[in-house]
Design a protein around this motif. Structure first.
Motif, PDB file in Angstrom:
ATOM      1  N   GLU A   1      -8.769   6.774  -3.225  1.00 30.42           N
ATOM      2  CA  GLU A   1      -7.498   6.212  -3.695  1.00 30.42           C
ATOM      3  C   GLU A   1      -6.504   6.308  -2.547  1.00 30.42           C
ATOM      4  O   GLU A   1      -6.416   7.345  -1.899  1.00 30.42           O
ATOM      5  N   THR A   2      -5.783   5.228  -2.289  1.00 26.39           N
ATOM      6  CA  THR A   2      -4.788   5.246  -1.217  1.00 26.39           C
ATOM      7  C   THR A   2      -3.391   5.214  -1.808  1.00 26.39           C
ATOM      8  O   THR A   2      -3.160   4.630  -2.863  1.00 26.39           O
ATOM      9  N   TYR A   3      -2.459   5.848  -1.098  1.00 26.01           N
ATOM     10  CA  TYR A   3      -1.067   5.944  -1.521  1.00 26.01           C
ATOM     11  C   TYR A   3      -0.162   5.656  -0.330  1.00 26.01           C
ATOM     12  O   TYR A   3      -0.595   5.727   0.816  1.00 26.01           O
ATOM     13  N   ALA A   4       1.085   5.392  -0.620  1.00 20.04           N
ATOM     14  CA  ALA A   4       2.130   5.243   0.404  1.00 20.04           C
ATOM     15  C   ALA A   4       1.716   4.272   1.506  1.00 20.04           C
ATOM     16  O   ALA A   4       1.750   4.598   2.684  1.00 20.04           O
ATOM     17  N   LYS A   5       1.299   3.097   1.085  1.00 21.35           N
ATOM     18  CA  LYS A   5       0.916   2.020   2.013  1.00 21.35           C
ATOM     19  C   LYS A   5      -0.190   2.440   2.977  1.00 21.35           C
ATOM     20  O   LYS A   5      -0.194   2.088   4.153  1.00 21.35           O
TER      21      LYS A   5
ATOM     22  N   LYS B   1     -10.951  -3.247   1.175  1.00 19.61           N
ATOM     23  CA  LYS B   1     -11.773  -3.047   2.373  1.00 19.61           C
ATOM     24  C   LYS B   1     -11.490  -1.681   2.994  1.00 19.61           C
ATOM     25  O   LYS B   1     -12.410  -0.975   3.392  1.00 19.61           O
ATOM     26  N   LEU B   2     -10.220  -1.292   3.057  1.00 22.01           N
ATOM     27  CA  LEU B   2      -9.834   0.011   3.591  1.00 22.01           C
ATOM     28  C   LEU B   2     -10.474   1.129   2.770  1.00 22.01           C
ATOM     29  O   LEU B   2     -11.054   2.067   3.322  1.00 22.01           O
TER      30      LEU B   2
ATOM     31  N   MET C   1      -8.526   1.292  12.893  1.00 25.44           N
ATOM     32  CA  MET C   1      -7.360   1.379  12.024  1.00 25.44           C
ATOM     33  C   MET C   1      -6.130   1.637  12.883  1.00 25.44           C
ATOM     34  O   MET C   1      -6.186   2.404  13.837  1.00 25.44           O
ATOM     35  N   LYS C   2      -5.057   1.005  12.499  1.00 25.88           N
ATOM     36  CA  LYS C   2      -3.805   1.212  13.202  1.00 25.88           C
ATOM     37  C   LYS C   2      -3.279   2.622  12.946  1.00 25.88           C
ATOM     38  O   LYS C   2      -2.854   3.313  13.855  1.00 25.88           O
TER      39      LYS C   2
END
Length: 95
Positions: A36-40, A7-8, A80-81
Motif C-alpha cells: 500500500e502506498t501513501y503520501a504520493k 505498476k509501482l 524510481m525518482k
C-alpha cells in the motif's frame, strides 16, 4: 488508482519478495501479499503473511530491522525518482 500507481505497487511487491526471500533464515514461510502506498508514493506499507503464525512477531521484527537495507536494494534495482520509506504489517485480509 492510476496505472502508474498499480505498476509501482507491483514492482515494490516483487522486489520485497525477492529481497526478504533471500535474506530470511527460512525457518518460516514469508509471503509478500501486497504493498500500500501513501503520501504520493513517499511511504509504503509491505503486507505479508507468515506460516507458521507463531513466527509472526519474529518475522515482523526481522523485516523491520532490514528496512533500511531493503530501501537501498530498491534504489539499486528499480528505476524510481524517489524511493519510499517502508513499514511492514501482517496482512489481516489474507488470513
Amino acid at each position: 488508482m492510476t496505472y502508474k500507481d498499480e505498476k509501482l505497487k507491483e514492482v515494490l511487491r516483487e522486489l520485497a519478495a525477492e529481497y526478504f526471500s533471500r535474506e530470511s533464515n527460512r525457518l518460516s514461510l514469508i509471503t509478500v501479499t501486497g504493498v500500500e502506498t501513501y503520501a504520493k508514493g513517499s511511504r509504503a506499507k509491505i503486507l505479508v503473511t507468515v506460516m507458521p503464525t507463531t513466527q509472526e512477531a519474529a518475522v515482523i521484527d526481522f523485516m523491520t530491522r532490514n528496512l533500511s537495507d531493503f530501501r537501498e536494494y530498491v534504489s539499486k534495482h528499480a528505476r524510481m525518482k524517489r524511493v519510499p520509506f517502508f513499514e511492514v504489517a501482517i496482512d489481516i485480509g489474507e488470513k
